[in-house]
Write a protein that holds these residues in place. Structure first.
Motif, PDB file in Angstrom:
ATOM      1  N   LEU A 124       0.835  -1.204   0.000  1.00  0.00           N
ATOM      2  CA  LEU A 124       0.000   0.000   0.000  1.00  0.00           C
ATOM      3  C   LEU A 124       0.864   1.246   0.000  1.00  0.00           C
ATOM      4  CD1 LEU A 124      -3.013  -0.299   2.460  1.00  0.00           C
ATOM      5  CD2 LEU A 124      -2.844  -0.949   0.088  1.00  0.00           C
ATOM      6  N   PRO A 125       0.660   2.134  -0.971  1.00  0.00           N
ATOM      7  CA  PRO A 125       1.390   3.401  -0.945  1.00  0.00           C
ATOM      8  C   PRO A 125       0.893   4.275   0.209  1.00  0.00           C
ATOM      9  CG  PRO A 125       0.268   3.017  -3.072  1.00  0.00           C
ATOM     10  CD  PRO A 125      -0.282   2.040  -2.096  1.00  0.00           C
ATOM     11  N   ALA A 126       1.742   5.169   0.666  1.00  0.00           N
ATOM     12  CA  ALA A 126       1.366   6.021   1.798  1.00  0.00           C
ATOM     13  C   ALA A 126       0.309   7.046   1.411  1.00  0.00           C
ATOM     14  CB  ALA A 126       2.600   6.725   2.351  1.00  0.00           C
ATOM     15  N   GLU A 127       0.515   7.704   0.298  1.00  0.00           N
ATOM     16  CA  GLU A 127      -0.433   8.756  -0.099  1.00  0.00           C
ATOM     17  C   GLU A 127      -0.157   9.145  -1.543  1.00  0.00           C
ATOM     18  OE1 GLU A 127       2.336  12.003   2.176  1.00  0.00           O
ATOM     19  OE2 GLU A 127       0.627  11.107   3.129  1.00  0.00           O
ATOM     20  N   GLY A 128      -0.904  10.149  -2.011  1.00  0.00           N
ATOM     21  CA  GLY A 128      -0.639  10.680  -3.344  1.00  0.00           C
ATOM     22  C   GLY A 128      -1.251   9.856  -4.464  1.00  0.00           C
ATOM     23  N   ARG A 129      -0.707  10.030  -5.653  1.00  0.00           N
ATOM     24  CA  ARG A 129      -1.294   9.454  -6.858  1.00  0.00           C
ATOM     25  C   ARG A 129      -1.308   7.922  -6.825  1.00  0.00           C
ATOM     26  NH1 ARG A 129       0.993  12.161 -12.052  1.00  0.00           N
ATOM     27  NH2 ARG A 129      -0.049  13.928 -11.085  1.00  0.00           N
ATOM     28  N   ASP A 130      -0.249   7.334  -6.273  1.00  0.00           N
ATOM     29  CA  ASP A 130      -0.194   5.870  -6.212  1.00  0.00           C
ATOM     30  C   ASP A 130      -1.306   5.310  -5.335  1.00  0.00           C
ATOM     31  OD1 ASP A 130       1.992   5.887  -7.834  1.00  0.00           O
ATOM     32  OD2 ASP A 130       3.460   5.623  -6.226  1.00  0.00           O
ATOM     33  N   LEU A 131      -1.614   6.026  -4.257  1.00  0.00           N
ATOM     34  CA  LEU A 131      -2.689   5.575  -3.374  1.00  0.00           C
ATOM     35  C   LEU A 131      -4.035   5.688  -4.085  1.00  0.00           C
ATOM     36  CD1 LEU A 131      -3.636   4.519  -0.666  1.00  0.00           C
ATOM     37  CD2 LEU A 131      -3.738   6.874   0.160  1.00  0.00           C
ATOM     38  N   ALA A 132      -4.234   6.774  -4.825  1.00  0.00           N
ATOM     39  CA  ALA A 132      -5.487   6.941  -5.585  1.00  0.00           C
ATOM     40  C   ALA A 132      -5.646   5.804  -6.592  1.00  0.00           C
ATOM     41  CB  ALA A 132      -5.501   8.293  -6.292  1.00  0.00           C
ATOM     42  N   ALA A 133      -4.543   5.412  -7.231  1.00  0.00           N
ATOM     43  CA  ALA A 133      -4.591   4.317  -8.206  1.00  0.00           C
ATOM     44  C   ALA A 133      -4.952   3.010  -7.519  1.00  0.00           C
ATOM     45  CB  ALA A 133      -3.248   4.193  -8.924  1.00  0.00           C
ATOM     46  N   LEU A 134      -4.360   2.787  -6.354  1.00  0.00           N
ATOM     47  CA  LEU A 134      -4.675   1.558  -5.627  1.00  0.00           C
ATOM     48  C   LEU A 134      -6.138   1.554  -5.211  1.00  0.00           C
ATOM     49  CD1 LEU A 134      -3.193  -0.859  -3.546  1.00  0.00           C
ATOM     50  CD2 LEU A 134      -4.641   0.609  -2.156  1.00  0.00           C
ATOM     51  N   ARG A 135      -6.636   2.688  -4.734  1.00  0.00           N
ATOM     52  CA  ARG A 135      -8.040   2.729  -4.292  1.00  0.00           C
ATOM     53  C   ARG A 135      -8.980   2.455  -5.450  1.00  0.00           C
ATOM     54  NH1 ARG A 135      -7.531   7.624  -0.179  1.00  0.00           N
ATOM     55  NH2 ARG A 135      -7.085   6.426   1.693  1.00  0.00           N
ATOM     56  N   ALA A 136      -8.552   2.813  -6.670  1.00  0.00           N
ATOM     57  CA  ALA A 136      -9.382   2.509  -7.837  1.00  0.00           C
ATOM     58  C   ALA A 136      -9.498   0.999  -8.050  1.00  0.00           C
ATOM     59  CB  ALA A 136      -8.792   3.177  -9.076  1.00  0.00           C
ATOM     60  N   ASP A 137      -8.502   0.247  -7.599  1.00  0.00           N
ATOM     61  CA  ASP A 137      -8.512  -1.215  -7.744  1.00  0.00           C
ATOM     62  C   ASP A 137      -9.239  -1.917  -6.609  1.00  0.00           C
ATOM     63  OD1 ASP A 137      -7.099  -1.262 -10.112  1.00  0.00           O
ATOM     64  OD2 ASP A 137      -5.145  -1.482  -9.143  1.00  0.00           O
ATOM     65  N   VAL A 138      -9.571  -1.168  -5.561  1.00  0.00           N
ATOM     66  CA  VAL A 138     -10.197  -1.755  -4.383  1.00  0.00           C
ATOM     67  C   VAL A 138     -11.568  -1.104  -4.197  1.00  0.00           C
ATOM     68  CG1 VAL A 138      -9.997  -2.150  -1.895  1.00  0.00           C
ATOM     69  CG2 VAL A 138      -7.938  -2.121  -3.314  1.00  0.00           C
ATOM     70  N   GLY A 139     -12.622  -1.832  -4.575  1.00  0.00           N
ATOM     71  CA  GLY A 139     -13.973  -1.290  -4.412  1.00  0.00           C
ATOM     72  C   GLY A 139     -14.390  -1.372  -2.959  1.00  0.00           C
ATOM     73  N   MET A 140     -15.129  -0.371  -2.500  1.00  0.00           N
ATOM     74  CA  MET A 140     -15.529  -0.363  -1.085  1.00  0.00           C
ATOM     75  C   MET A 140     -17.002  -0.005  -0.981  1.00  0.00           C
ATOM     76  SD  MET A 140     -13.608   0.114   2.142  1.00  0.00           S
ATOM     77  CE  MET A 140     -14.367   0.030   3.756  1.00  0.00           C
ATOM     78  N   VAL A 141     -17.736  -0.781  -0.213  1.00  0.00           N
ATOM     79  CA  VAL A 141     -19.155  -0.523   0.030  1.00  0.00           C
ATOM     80  C   VAL A 141     -19.342  -0.427   1.539  1.00  0.00           C
ATOM     81  CG1 VAL A 141     -21.507  -1.394  -0.253  1.00  0.00           C
ATOM     82  CG2 VAL A 141     -19.823  -1.745  -2.078  1.00  0.00           C
ATOM     83  N   PHE A 142     -19.937   0.687   1.971  1.00  0.00           N
ATOM     84  CA  PHE A 142     -20.039   1.007   3.399  1.00  0.00           C
ATOM     85  C   PHE A 142     -21.447   0.726   3.933  1.00  0.00           C
ATOM     86  CE2 PHE A 142     -16.940   3.786   1.419  1.00  0.00           C
ATOM     87  CZ  PHE A 142     -15.867   3.776   2.296  1.00  0.00           C
ATOM     88  N   GLN A 143     -21.606   0.899   5.244  1.00  0.00           N
ATOM     89  CA  GLN A 143     -22.955   0.838   5.849  1.00  0.00           C
ATOM     90  C   GLN A 143     -23.838   1.922   5.255  1.00  0.00           C
ATOM     91  OE1 GLN A 143     -23.080   0.977  10.159  1.00  0.00           O
ATOM     92  NE2 GLN A 143     -21.114  -0.039  10.289  1.00  0.00           N
ATOM     93  N   ALA A 144     -23.325   3.153   5.276  1.00  0.00           N
ATOM     94  CA  ALA A 144     -24.044   4.265   4.673  1.00  0.00           C
ATOM     95  C   ALA A 144     -23.731   4.225   3.183  1.00  0.00           C
ATOM     96  CB  ALA A 144     -23.574   5.582   5.288  1.00  0.00           C
TER      97      ALA A 144
END
Length: 248
Positions: A71-91
């Motif tokens: 996992l990257p710490a922050e920045g563009r690499d983190l945004a790219a990783l989050r695009a690969d990880v879908g997340m569905v919350f309670q709300a």
């Protein structure tokens, strides 16, 4: 031949909130195409574990990898990783001022740079898949809770994630709407989506999970098949938990 890395790998992960030690030396691997359901009493660290996998919660120590990449710490690499990880919350976290179709097409256009026509075509296929294509032009407030959560699932899928994280996706729903969301999730599981699901829905855990991970006090206490977990749990904490849940 090199073996493929697990889709999710956590090694020695620790997390504190102040004095509270919410994750204790977590080791967990989720293989591609596996559905892992995380169970446990309230306050056991389940949601925190889920939220560390895309760095919504930073960890104090240990490593987390998604598809072999730390996992990257922050920045563009983190945004790219989050695009690969879908997340569905309670709300449902849908944009109230945008239609359902706009909610689903927004991120592919902004993050994946998809053209509008392509994004809309894909969005309609996903809305069809989750059973709400006829709601495309409505706003979130015009939908039931179950429909909103299915729209949130379609929105996460629109990014073509490698893995989907679900953090108690049915806990905010009225009982009669829970099943329609679980059915949608079961369909994803059958299609081979890698999923980590934090839930209280025991029936879903029994039916759809390949593995059940049981957490208590920030630790993984058991990691077994649903059959083994529900019929012969090995720890007192799991037996106690199941005794309370299954007698209600």
């Amino acid at each position: 031949m090199a073996t493929e890395p697990p889709m999710i790998r956590m090694a020695g992960v620790d997390k504190h909130f102040g004095d509270l030690h919410v994750l204790r030396d977590i080791d967990l691997e989720v293989a591609r195409g596996q559905v892992v359901v995380v169970l446990g009493p309230s306050g056991s660290g389940k949601s925190t574990l889920c939220r560390t996998i895309n760095r919504l919660e930073p960890v104090d120590s240990g490593t987390i990898e998604v598809d072999g990449v730390a996992l990257p710490a922050e920045g563009r690499d983190l945004a790219a990783l989050r695009a690969d990880v879908g997340m569905v919350f309670q709300a449902f976290n849908l944009f109230g001022h945008k239609t359902i179709l706009e909610n689903v097409t927004l991120a592919p256009q902004k993050v994946r740079r998809a053209g509008r026509a392509d994004a809309e075509k894909e969005a309609m296929a996903l809305l069809e898949r989750v059973g709400i294509a006829n709601q495309r032009d409505k706003y979130p407030s015009q939908l039931s809770g179950g429909q909103q959560q299915r729209a949130a699932i379609a929105r996460a899928l629109a990014m073509r994630p490698k893995v989907m994280l679900f953090d108690e996706p049915t806990s905010a729903l009225d009982p009669e709407m829970v099943q329609e969301v679980l059915d949608t999730m079961s369909g994803l599981a059958k299609d081979g989506m890698t999923m980590l699901v934090v839930t209280h829905e025991m029936g879903f855990a029994r039916r759809a999970a390949h593995r059940v991970v049981f957490m208590s006090d920030g630790e993984i206490v058991e990691d077994s098949t649903p059959e083994a977990f529900f019929t012969s749990p090995t720890s007192d904490r799991a037996r106690d938990f199941l005794g309370k849940i299954l007698t209600h």
